[in-house]
Design an enzyme around this catalytic site. Structure first.
Site, PDB file in Angstrom:
ATOM      1  N   GLY A  45       0.844  -1.195   0.000  1.00  0.00           N
ATOM      2  CA  GLY A  45       0.000   0.000   0.000  1.00  0.00           C
ATOM      3  C   GLY A  45       0.875   1.237   0.000  1.00  0.00           C
ATOM      4  N   GLN A  50       3.344   9.928   0.718  1.00  0.00           N
ATOM      5  CA  GLN A  50       4.664   9.296   0.844  1.00  0.00           C
ATOM      6  C   GLN A  50       5.588   9.610  -0.326  1.00  0.00           C
ATOM      7  OE1 GLN A  50       2.593   5.357   1.765  1.00  0.00           O
ATOM      8  NE2 GLN A  50       4.516   5.126   2.876  1.00  0.00           N
ATOM      9  N   CYS A  91       5.780   0.014   7.050  1.00  0.00           N
ATOM     10  CA  CYS A  91       5.484   1.182   6.223  1.00  0.00           C
ATOM     11  C   CYS A  91       6.704   1.476   5.364  1.00  0.00           C
ATOM     12  CB  CYS A  91       5.176   2.377   7.126  1.00  0.00           C
ATOM     13  SG  CYS A  91       4.797   3.881   6.212  1.00  0.00           S
ATOM     14  N   LEU A  92       6.471   1.766   4.094  1.00  0.00           N
ATOM     15  CA  LEU A  92       7.594   2.089   3.204  1.00  0.00           C
ATOM     16  C   LEU A  92       8.313   3.361   3.662  1.00  0.00           C
ATOM     17  CD1 LEU A  92       5.988   1.226  -0.249  1.00  0.00           C
ATOM     18  CD2 LEU A  92       7.786  -0.034   0.955  1.00  0.00           C
ATOM     19  N   HIS A 133      -4.402   2.566   7.701  1.00  0.00           N
ATOM     20  CA  HIS A 133      -2.981   2.966   7.699  1.00  0.00           C
ATOM     21  C   HIS A 133      -2.729   4.023   6.612  1.00  0.00           C
ATOM     22  CE1 HIS A 133       1.479   1.907   7.815  1.00  0.00           C
ATOM     23  NE2 HIS A 133       1.369   2.558   6.670  1.00  0.00           N
ATOM     24  N   GLU A 134      -3.241   3.767   5.407  1.00  0.00           N
ATOM     25  CA  GLU A 134      -2.982   4.686   4.282  1.00  0.00           C
ATOM     26  C   GLU A 134      -3.753   5.992   4.451  1.00  0.00           C
ATOM     27  OE1 GLU A 134      -0.548   3.915   2.601  1.00  0.00           O
ATOM     28  OE2 GLU A 134      -0.447   1.759   2.965  1.00  0.00           O
ATOM     29  N   HIS A 137      -1.884   8.365   6.528  1.00  0.00           N
ATOM     30  CA  HIS A 137      -0.862   9.124   5.781  1.00  0.00           C
ATOM     31  C   HIS A 137      -1.456  10.413   5.199  1.00  0.00           C
ATOM     32  CE1 HIS A 137       2.677   6.595   5.811  1.00  0.00           C
ATOM     33  NE2 HIS A 137       2.023   5.539   5.362  1.00  0.00           N
TER      34      HIS A 137
HETATM   35  C1  QAP Z   1       0.931  -0.651   5.058  1.00  0.00           C
HETATM   36  O1  QAP Z   1       3.039  -1.118   4.151  1.00  0.00           O
HETATM   37  C2  QAP Z   1       0.602  -1.875   5.879  1.00  0.00           C
HETATM   38  O2  QAP Z   1       9.827  -1.965   6.296  1.00  0.00           O
HETATM   39  C3  QAP Z   1       1.699  -0.909   3.795  1.00  0.00           C
HETATM   40  O3  QAP Z   1      11.674  -2.801   4.551  1.00  0.00           O
HETATM   41  C4  QAP Z   1       1.579  -2.828   6.186  1.00  0.00           C
HETATM   42  O4  QAP Z   1       3.628  -1.786   2.119  1.00  0.00           O
HETATM   43  C5  QAP Z   1      -0.653  -2.066   6.350  1.00  0.00           C
HETATM   44  C6  QAP Z   1       7.681  -2.496   3.419  1.00  0.00           C
HETATM   45  C7  QAP Z   1       1.251  -3.935   6.949  1.00  0.00           C
HETATM   46  C8  QAP Z   1      -0.978  -3.174   7.092  1.00  0.00           C
HETATM   47  C9  QAP Z   1      -0.037  -4.121   7.382  1.00  0.00           C
HETATM   48  C10 QAP Z   1       8.102  -2.164   4.679  1.00  0.00           C
HETATM   49  C11 QAP Z   1       8.630  -2.937   2.501  1.00  0.00           C
HETATM   50  C12 QAP Z   1       6.295  -2.356   2.995  1.00  0.00           C
HETATM   51  C13 QAP Z   1       9.429  -2.281   5.054  1.00  0.00           C
HETATM   52  C14 QAP Z   1       3.956  -1.587   3.247  1.00  0.00           C
HETATM   53  C15 QAP Z   1      10.371  -2.707   4.130  1.00  0.00           C
HETATM   54  C16 QAP Z   1       9.962  -3.043   2.855  1.00  0.00           C
HETATM   55  C17 QAP Z   1       5.314  -1.801   3.753  1.00  0.00           C
HETATM   56 CO    CO Z   2       2.704   3.583   5.392  1.00  0.00          CO
END
Ligand code: QAP
Ligand code: CO
Length: 167
Positions: A45, A50, A91-92, A133-134, A137
């Site tokens: 997501g 971001q 989170c990215l 979550h999004e 942001h």
């Molecule tokens: C939000 O997060 C989310 O630390 C989206 O090294 C995540 O796409 C909502 C990511 C989990 C609910 C549950 C994170 C990639 C990606 C990192 C993401 C990383 C590489 C996170």
């Molecule tokens: Co995020």
């Protein structure tokens, strides 16, 4: 095109996004770039905030083969059941850190799609968590804001150190 992802504690992540007045070809170009950026970083997501665009746009894909692209423009959610679920979130914009966050478990999402058409979708589990979550942001909020100040400070210092090394 792959865009630069802002990382915590970048103050630009605290910007409140404006609603999209009209979904245009420029909006769709941004959405395509957001998908490219999200897939490149192996995310599930991404909110426009971001990538330093302060408009209410979210992209998501929870498949492992790019087959479940979802776009949410000007999203609003209604709570269908107030029960909470705990999920490990990442989170990215906070790379390398994952922590448990408590979120509402069953919501109704109303948004516009990439053609500017309104739609509604009921969400539970990962989709419900991810949209909250999004949407945070878009309101300048990050999942680390739900953690203890101690944990948040620890994450901030580690990321600041990495940013210094990279600069
Ligand atoms: C939000 O997060 C989310 O630390 C989206 O090294 C995540 O796409 C909502 C990511 C989990 C609910 C549950 C994170 C990639 C990606 C990192 C993401 C990383 C590489 C996170
Ligand atoms: Co995020």
């Amino acid at each position: 095109m792959i865009l630069e992802i802002l990382e915590f504690p970048d103050p630009r992540l605290r910007t409140i996004a404006k609603s999209v007045a009209e979904v245009t070809d420029d909006t769709r170009k941004l959405i395509d770039d957001m998908f490219d950026t999200m897939y490149d970083a192996a995310g599930i997501g991404l909110a426009a905030t971001q990538v330093n665009v302060h408009e209410q746009i979210i992209v998501m894909d929870h498949s492992d083969d790019k087959s479940d692209q979802r776009v949410f423009i000007n999203p609003v959610i209604e709570v269908l059941e107030g029960d909470l679920q705990d999920m490990q979130e990442g989170c990215l914009s906070v790379p390398g850190f994952y922590e448990e966050v408590s979120r509402i478990d069953h919501v109704l999402i109303k948004a516009l799609d990439r053609n500017g058409e309104p739609f509604e979708v009921e969400a539970r589990d990962l989709l419900a968590v991810c949209i909250q979550h999004e949407m945070d942001h878009l309101n300048g909020k990050l999942f680390v804001d739900y953690l203890s100040p101690l944990k948040r400070t620890r994450i901030r210092k580690k990321l600041e150190k990495q940013h210094k090394i990279r600069a």
